[in-house]
Design a protein around this motif. Sequence first.
Motif, short mmCIF file in Angstrom:
data_model
loop_
_atom_site.label_atom_id
_atom_site.label_comp_id
_atom_site.label_asym_id
_atom_site.label_seq_id
_atom_site.Cartn_x
_atom_site.Cartn_y
_atom_site.Cartn_z
N UNK A 1 0.87 -1.05 -0.15
CA UNK A 1 0.10 -0.05 -0.05
C UNK A 1 0.84 1.22 0.13
N UNK A 2 1.90 1.30 0.91
CA UNK A 2 2.77 2.48 0.89
C UNK A 2 3.46 2.65 -0.56
N UNK A 3 4.19 1.91 -1.18
CA UNK A 3 4.78 2.04 -2.46
C UNK A 3 3.83 2.27 -3.63
N UNK A 4 2.86 1.69 -3.49
CA UNK A 4 1.57 2.05 -4.56
C UNK A 4 1.16 3.59 -4.31
N UNK A 5 0.87 3.59 -3.09
CA UNK A 5 0.50 5.10 -2.82
C UNK A 5 1.52 6.15 -3.08
N UNK A 6 2.89 5.99 -3.20
CA UNK A 6 3.74 6.72 -3.45
C UNK A 6 3.94 6.99 -5.07
N UNK A 7 3.65 5.74 -5.55
CA UNK A 7 3.60 5.89 -7.30
C UNK A 7 2.47 6.48 -7.69
N UNK A 8 1.17 6.30 -6.79
CA UNK A 8 -0.03 7.20 -7.42
C UNK A 8 0.24 8.55 -7.45
N UNK A 9 1.16 9.00 -6.22
CA UNK A 9 1.18 10.41 -6.09
C UNK A 9 2.08 11.15 -7.12
N UNK A 10 3.10 10.37 -7.48
CA UNK A 10 3.75 10.78 -8.66
C UNK A 10 3.02 10.58 -10.15
N UNK A 11 2.38 9.76 -10.08
CA UNK A 11 1.39 9.73 -11.46
C UNK A 11 0.49 10.88 -11.43
N UNK A 12 -0.16 11.27 -10.23
CA UNK A 12 -1.01 12.47 -10.30
C UNK A 12 -0.21 13.73 -10.68
#
Length: 534
Positions: free
Chosen positions: A399-410
């Motif tokens: 969850x942590x790593x994918x949330x970080x990635x989602x923030x970059x994608x946004x």
Amino acid sequence: MKLKNLAILGLSLSLAQFAVAQDLESILDEGSKASKIVKSPAASVKTTPLAQAMKKVIGTPNSEQNIFLRNIENAEWEKATLQFSNAFEGTSFQKSSNGRALMGYAQFMAGLPVTGVQTLFMANNPKEINTTLREEWQKAAPADHFAWTLAQIQWEQAWETVFGEATELRVKTAEALSSNKNLEQLQKLSAQAPANSKEKALIDWQLVIAYSLNDQADRAAKLLASLMKTSYPPVSKDLMQITAARLLFQNGYFDASIKYYEKVAKDSDYWTESQEEIGWAYIRKGEPNNAMAVSRSLVTSALNNQVSPEAFFVNSLSQLKVCDYSGVTETLQAFPKRFKERTKALEAMSKEPATDDVNNGIALLKSKKIEVQDLGKTAKNLPRRFAHDERLFQFAQAQKHLEDEAAVAEKLYAKSLALTGLQGSFEKLKQNTLQRSQMAKTAAYGRVKELAKTEVEETKEILRKLHIVEAELIQQVSIADKIAKNAKGNDSKKGVTGYKGVAETVSFPADDEVWFDELSNYRVDVKKACTVKR
């Protein structure tokens, strides 16, 4: 006239030089600063081995491709990710193995490692990937990078030429841990893994569990003994000790199992479980007094949130076997006081786990592996195994790593709004990463629900067993006189436990004050039969 012609010629040459400088703007930093270029042409052009290698693969780059190469030279990975479509959309390079690998690398370096690895694995022929680009990938994504455990990829043998055997094992190990691999598949992976490696330790731990479930205790014990000596322990030392004890208990070696249970450290999250199971070992040995001594520690209010309902069953059963009827009654009365409200709260959590306490606990798991004490006061509102559940920890990390990635994608999507034609692809990227991060969050909540539901079911099952103890209590009390008569004159002692000698035995004038050193140091002496008090 000649002077006029020379002036015109000079002007023409100047205009021609200016035009060339404008055409080369994507290559030169300051095309108008001719004097500086003359002094040091190389100083104004930065390049990297990767940019040089990709320029050779691409051929003669157009202006958009030059901009992309310049982004690589300056390590401006977000810009490179945004520019890739403008540079290569519709070209054969875009869908080539080098194109997939280069786009994936830009994404990886821009803060989208999972997306980057997935893009890389869209390459049809890994062997065609440029050597320099391979080397950059190997440096950026070593075998222990978290992206290998999260990326949804299908490993093929050809990828070993790019990343090597260590990464292959990491991917296959992650797949084995997330699915129900059979015994034969786990054995094959274990044989393939290098000796004394992290991957082999993880696979062998799964093999220990598989052997235990398939009644192959000898194989499980042999493998577990090896894991206890490895440089890469797959789980905590205390969990391995308690697992060894369970293997011995399962095969009837009660004395040996007790020795291993006692190796579990007193400050470990597994200590209360080990004490419960020691109690069962004593009951199976026919030493209920020793089981009473052990379980006395567990039912104290000092361990309210760390002890399972089974501790009360062990305590009441051992009390019943020595005819401590008043003690049985007290234990039966204490059980609902301890577990009634907690069970209601866990039942609610098994339906809706998104509470503040759960969210705070998961936030801790995102940062590191935790122990019960790290949860503080919130521990009383969480499932007992919350702190040391391995699957919950893995879900929280994902969850942590994918949330970080989602923030970059946004962030990339917001930047793409200023560029024509890119909104669609980056909108899709943003939605995909958000969806994956939400799935990871749902998986973490799902695991909390499982833990809460399991604990509720355990409590209800123990309650059912305590009703049986209660029925047996009533029956024994009705014939208490006969039992006492048979016991008359028999004063020999059965044995004691919970302490190492008289000097280590502790006692206190009041039962309602418990010191931590007192726990597991109780002594219970009883006669062979029952001493009955009406």
